[in-house]
Design a protein around this motif. Structure first.
Motif, PDB file in Angstrom:
ATOM      1  N   GLU A  25      -2.181  -2.616 -44.027  1.00 34.17           N
ATOM      2  CA  GLU A  25      -1.485  -3.095 -44.919  1.00 34.17           C
ATOM      3  C   GLU A  25      -0.797  -4.392 -44.925  1.00 34.17           C
ATOM      4  O   GLU A  25       0.022  -4.504 -43.735  1.00 34.17           O
ATOM      5  CB  GLU A  25      -0.760  -2.093 -45.742  1.00 34.17           C
ATOM      6  CG  GLU A  25      -1.296  -0.650 -46.210  1.00 34.17           C
ATOM      7  CD  GLU A  25      -2.522  -1.168 -47.256  1.00 34.17           C
ATOM      8  OE1 GLU A  25      -2.206  -1.751 -48.216  1.00 34.17           O
ATOM      9  OE2 GLU A  25      -3.489  -0.226 -47.165  1.00 34.17           O
ATOM     10  N   HIS A  26      -1.043  -5.383 -45.783  1.00 39.51           N
ATOM     11  CA  HIS A  26      -0.097  -6.601 -45.624  1.00 39.51           C
ATOM     12  C   HIS A  26       1.109  -6.311 -45.616  1.00 39.51           C
ATOM     13  O   HIS A  26       1.675  -5.665 -46.524  1.00 39.51           O
ATOM     14  CB  HIS A  26      -0.722  -7.720 -46.510  1.00 39.51           C
ATOM     15  CG  HIS A  26       0.131  -8.793 -46.572  1.00 39.51           C
ATOM     16  ND1 HIS A  26       1.242  -9.034 -47.545  1.00 39.51           N
ATOM     17  CD2 HIS A  26       0.120 -10.130 -45.991  1.00 39.51           C
ATOM     18  CE1 HIS A  26       1.898 -10.072 -47.317  1.00 39.51           C
ATOM     19  NE2 HIS A  26       0.952 -10.868 -46.328  1.00 39.51           N
ATOM     20  N   TYR A  27       1.926  -7.179 -45.073  1.00 36.06           N
ATOM     21  CA  TYR A  27       3.744  -7.125 -45.314  1.00 36.06           C
ATOM     22  C   TYR A  27       4.020  -8.345 -45.021  1.00 36.06           C
ATOM     23  O   TYR A  27       3.423  -9.356 -44.281  1.00 36.06           O
ATOM     24  CB  TYR A  27       4.426  -5.941 -44.604  1.00 36.06           C
ATOM     25  CG  TYR A  27       4.392  -6.170 -42.893  1.00 36.06           C
ATOM     26  CD1 TYR A  27       5.386  -6.782 -42.521  1.00 36.06           C
ATOM     27  CD2 TYR A  27       3.147  -5.682 -42.161  1.00 36.06           C
ATOM     28  CE1 TYR A  27       5.362  -6.946 -41.058  1.00 36.06           C
ATOM     29  CE2 TYR A  27       3.490  -5.925 -40.726  1.00 36.06           C
ATOM     30  CZ  TYR A  27       4.422  -6.356 -40.192  1.00 36.06           C
ATOM     31  OH  TYR A  27       4.455  -6.555 -38.813  1.00 36.06           O
ATOM     32  N   ASP A  28       5.223  -8.701 -45.563  1.00 38.58           N
ATOM     33  CA  ASP A  28       6.066  -9.937 -45.253  1.00 38.58           C
ATOM     34  C   ASP A  28       6.997  -9.743 -44.314  1.00 38.58           C
ATOM     35  O   ASP A  28       8.012  -8.872 -44.354  1.00 38.58           O
ATOM     36  CB  ASP A  28       6.819 -10.367 -46.630  1.00 38.58           C
ATOM     37  CG  ASP A  28       5.950 -10.818 -47.808  1.00 38.58           C
ATOM     38  OD1 ASP A  28       4.831 -11.225 -47.542  1.00 38.58           O
ATOM     39  OD2 ASP A  28       6.151 -10.448 -48.984  1.00 38.58           O
ATOM     40  N   ALA A  29       6.665 -10.726 -43.228  1.00 41.31           N
ATOM     41  CA  ALA A  29       7.644 -10.605 -42.126  1.00 41.31           C
ATOM     42  C   ALA A  29       9.324 -11.214 -42.489  1.00 41.31           C
ATOM     43  O   ALA A  29       9.430 -12.206 -43.091  1.00 41.31           O
ATOM     44  CB  ALA A  29       7.348 -11.309 -41.020  1.00 41.31           C
ATOM     45  N   THR A  30      10.246 -10.123 -42.330  1.00 38.88           N
ATOM     46  CA  THR A  30      11.446 -10.690 -42.698  1.00 38.88           C
ATOM     47  C   THR A  30      12.334 -10.944 -41.264  1.00 38.88           C
ATOM     48  O   THR A  30      13.596 -11.340 -41.535  1.00 38.88           O
ATOM     49  CB  THR A  30      12.174  -9.803 -43.420  1.00 38.88           C
ATOM     50  OG1 THR A  30      11.994  -8.176 -42.866  1.00 38.88           O
ATOM     51  CG2 THR A  30      11.444  -9.424 -44.821  1.00 38.88           C
ATOM     52  N   ALA A  31      11.892 -10.594 -40.360  1.00 42.14           N
ATOM     53  CA  ALA A  31      12.547 -10.692 -38.830  1.00 42.14           C
ATOM     54  C   ALA A  31      12.028 -11.926 -38.176  1.00 42.14           C
ATOM     55  O   ALA A  31      10.945 -12.333 -38.250  1.00 42.14           O
ATOM     56  CB  ALA A  31      12.805  -9.718 -38.093  1.00 42.14           C
ATOM     57  N   GLU A  32      12.883 -12.676 -37.423  1.00 41.80           N
ATOM     58  CA  GLU A  32      12.534 -13.848 -36.643  1.00 41.80           C
ATOM     59  C   GLU A  32      11.349 -13.392 -35.601  1.00 41.80           C
ATOM     60  O   GLU A  32      11.610 -12.243 -34.855  1.00 41.80           O
ATOM     61  CB  GLU A  32      13.590 -14.691 -35.781  1.00 41.80           C
ATOM     62  CG  GLU A  32      14.256 -13.923 -34.948  1.00 41.80           C
ATOM     63  CD  GLU A  32      15.138 -12.667 -35.111  1.00 41.80           C
ATOM     64  OE1 GLU A  32      15.646 -12.201 -33.977  1.00 41.80           O
ATOM     65  OE2 GLU A  32      15.454 -12.542 -36.342  1.00 41.80           O
ATOM     66  N   ASP A  33      10.328 -14.040 -35.329  1.00 37.46           N
ATOM     67  CA  ASP A  33       9.472 -14.089 -34.263  1.00 37.46           C
ATOM     68  C   ASP A  33       9.621 -14.947 -33.213  1.00 37.46           C
ATOM     69  O   ASP A  33       8.892 -14.904 -32.073  1.00 37.46           O
ATOM     70  CB  ASP A  33       7.941 -14.058 -34.854  1.00 37.46           C
ATOM     71  CG  ASP A  33       7.689 -15.135 -35.870  1.00 37.46           C
ATOM     72  OD1 ASP A  33       8.421 -16.241 -35.597  1.00 37.46           O
ATOM     73  OD2 ASP A  33       6.786 -15.002 -36.561  1.00 37.46           O
ATOM     74  N   ALA A  34      10.418 -15.884 -33.144  1.00 36.90           N
ATOM     75  CA  ALA A  34      10.909 -16.871 -32.138  1.00 36.90           C
ATOM     76  C   ALA A  34      12.244 -17.159 -32.319  1.00 36.90           C
ATOM     77  O   ALA A  34      12.714 -17.186 -33.336  1.00 36.90           O
ATOM     78  CB  ALA A  34      10.090 -18.098 -32.332  1.00 36.90           C
ATOM     79  N   ALA A  35      12.906 -17.308 -31.195  1.00 36.95           N
ATOM     80  CA  ALA A  35      14.366 -17.981 -30.984  1.00 36.95           C
ATOM     81  C   ALA A  35      14.577 -19.013 -29.799  1.00 36.95           C
ATOM     82  O   ALA A  35      13.967 -18.621 -28.631  1.00 36.95           O
ATOM     83  CB  ALA A  35      15.162 -16.781 -30.936  1.00 36.95           C
ATOM     84  N   TYR A  36      15.101 -19.761 -30.249  1.00 35.88           N
ATOM     85  CA  TYR A  36      15.569 -20.994 -29.114  1.00 35.88           C
ATOM     86  C   TYR A  36      16.778 -20.922 -28.903  1.00 35.88           C
ATOM     87  O   TYR A  36      17.722 -21.444 -29.581  1.00 35.88           O
ATOM     88  CB  TYR A  36      14.891 -22.221 -29.581  1.00 35.88           C
ATOM     89  CG  TYR A  36      13.564 -22.200 -30.038  1.00 35.88           C
ATOM     90  CD1 TYR A  36      12.467 -22.272 -29.318  1.00 35.88           C
ATOM     91  CD2 TYR A  36      13.238 -21.756 -31.403  1.00 35.88           C
ATOM     92  CE1 TYR A  36      11.061 -21.932 -29.810  1.00 35.88           C
ATOM     93  CE2 TYR A  36      12.016 -21.751 -32.002  1.00 35.88           C
ATOM     94  CZ  TYR A  36      10.875 -21.813 -31.057  1.00 35.88           C
ATOM     95  OH  TYR A  36       9.517 -21.410 -31.732  1.00 35.88           O
ATOM     96  N   GLY A  37      17.341 -20.706 -27.536  1.00 30.04           N
ATOM     97  CA  GLY A  37      18.621 -20.684 -27.400  1.00 30.04           C
ATOM     98  C   GLY A  37      18.995 -21.455 -26.205  1.00 30.04           C
ATOM     99  O   GLY A  37      18.629 -21.596 -25.202  1.00 30.04           O
ATOM    100  N   ILE A  38      20.534 -21.691 -26.270  1.00 30.12           N
ATOM    101  CA  ILE A  38      21.213 -22.576 -25.224  1.00 30.12           C
ATOM    102  C   ILE A  38      22.421 -21.705 -25.029  1.00 30.12           C
ATOM    103  O   ILE A  38      23.176 -21.451 -25.912  1.00 30.12           O
ATOM    104  CB  ILE A  38      21.594 -23.864 -25.747  1.00 30.12           C
ATOM    105  CG1 ILE A  38      20.301 -24.668 -26.033  1.00 30.12           C
ATOM    106  CG2 ILE A  38      22.375 -24.640 -24.738  1.00 30.12           C
ATOM    107  CD1 ILE A  38      20.673 -26.294 -26.364  1.00 30.12           C
TER     108      ILE A  38
END
Length: 398
Positions: A244-257
């Motif tokens: 079933e299709h769903y809308d992603a609401t959580a980040e799938d990538a993060a770029y940190g310093i």
């Protein structure tokens, strides 16, 4: 005449409640590759010649699933009644591998029951809750351990030896790359559960990975003092386990310093939307005044300053130099066992002998603190400072 046979070794059996052992990590890493491996090897030998072995109690929601798993691995005990398990003195340690949203409630019960605790991370959904758990355990005199598995990876153990030997001179920076492409789930099943991509279910790569980065950085290079992070939902359309299709609401990538004590700067990219072009799924490059290293899960290579080439920037000519050839492989001079098992063994020995254990619920709370700070940084578009934590008080972030 010797009245005592040398074969009569004293063995102590420790009962362990394993809540969530039917899940992916709980089953593969904690049950099969750690607890059952320790049991099948006859336990752990202590310095005094005695041994410690383990007896698991599987806890879950489906009695049929538990029964099947128990039969497959010659496990006698399983139940769907966590409260009864916690009330039974045969089980000394409570181990938690549940999804994050369910963890805090179970840990509170285990603390109230006076059980020793060993848990996956993040330890809670919020820093406030994570600190409260650490405080409750401290007040109850409960020994706790939080999974810090990446410190036990062969590559990072080689890196630790390099650091301790002074190989790097003054460490300047750390650059990390972690991740791989997780399929969307439409034309090919995803490798990760769908809740990972729903913020309302506790998903997101920052909550998942920043607690790892916190303990890696603080135990190898220095405590994290500030973070600037950019989170992104790169793939918004995903399909769950039922197609079933769903809308992603959580980040799938993060770029940190991350700014560390002592002036070390760390940059770490974490992504489930990147195609791998490196030797391993995670790699760290550490640069210092006297040398550099690149390490992964298993491999490690170094380049000392007296073997560093002299690159010259000239975009008008093709550079035929083999830069990979300038690195030297670090040999594997010892046998490394599974990192999860190694930490389990260390924790069990600490529990039996009664020595302090550094990776406790307060250490776990620092991981939650970094995740919260990373999410806040991304929301507000600014660097967020981290304040020292204790089990009794928390200063607000700047």
């Amino acid at each position: 005449m010797n009245l005592h046979s040398p074969a009569e070794t004293r063995t102590r059996e420790i009962g362990i409640i394993m809540n969530g052992a039917t899940g992916r990590m709980g089953y593969r890493q904690h049950l099969v590759r750690s607890i059952l491996a320790i049991r099948d090897a006859g336990g752990i030998e202590l310095a005094d010649g005695s041994r410690v072995t383990v007896k698991p109690l599987l806890v879950g929601r489906s009695i049929s699933t538990l029964a099947e798993l128990a039969a497959q691995h010659d496990i006698e005990d399983y139940t769907t009644d966590l409260d009864a398990a916690l009330a039974d003195p045969r089980w000394e340690i409570y181990a938690d591998f549940l999804v994050t949203k369910a963890r805090s409630t179970a840990l509170r019960k285990a603390i109230a029951a006076g059980k020793t605790i060993y848990t996956e991370k993040p330890t809670a959904e919020s820093l406030e809750e994570a600190l409260e758990l650490a405080r409750l355990a401290d007040e109850a005199g409960v020994k706790t351990g939080v999974v810090h598995d990446k410190l036990y990876l062969p590559g990072l153990q080689k890196l630790k030896r390099l650091i301790d030997s002074g190989f790097f001179g003054r460490i300047l920076s750390v650059r990390g790359e972690f991740g791989y492409w997780v399929f969307e789930g439409d034309w090919q099943p995803a490798q990760r559960p769908s809740w990972n991509y729903r913020a309302e279910d506790g998903g997101g790569i920052i909550v998942d990975m920043f607690p790892h980065w916190n303990y890696v950085l603080e135990n190898l290079f220095g405590e994290v003092q500030s973070v600037y992070a950019e989170a992104a939902v790169h793939v918004k359309d995903r399909w769950d386990e039922a197609g079933e299709h769903y809308d992603a609401t959580a980040e799938d990538a993060a770029y940190g310093i991350f700014e560390l004590e002592g002036g070390v700067v760390a940059q770490i990219n974490s992504s489930w939307t990147v195609r791998v072009n490196r030797d391993e799924l995670v790699e760290f490059q550490v640069d210092g005044t006297h040398g550099s290293a690149v390490v992964g899960l298993f491999g490690a290579k170094i380049q000392p300053r007296n073997a560093t080439p002299k690159p010259v920037w000239n975009p008008d000519l093709e550079d035929a130099h083999d830069y990979d050839g300038d690195w030297q492989r670090v040999p594997t001079n010892e046998v490394f066992i599974n990192g999860f098992r190694q930490q389990w063994e260390d924790f069990l020995v600490s529990y039996v002998v009664g020595t302090p254990y550094p990776f406790d619920l307060l250490a776990g709370a620092r991981g939650v603190q970094l995740a919260e700070a990373g999410l806040r940084s991304s929301r507000e578009g600014r660097k967020v400072a981290l304040q020292p934590l204790t089990v009794h008080a928390q200063e607000s972030d700047a």
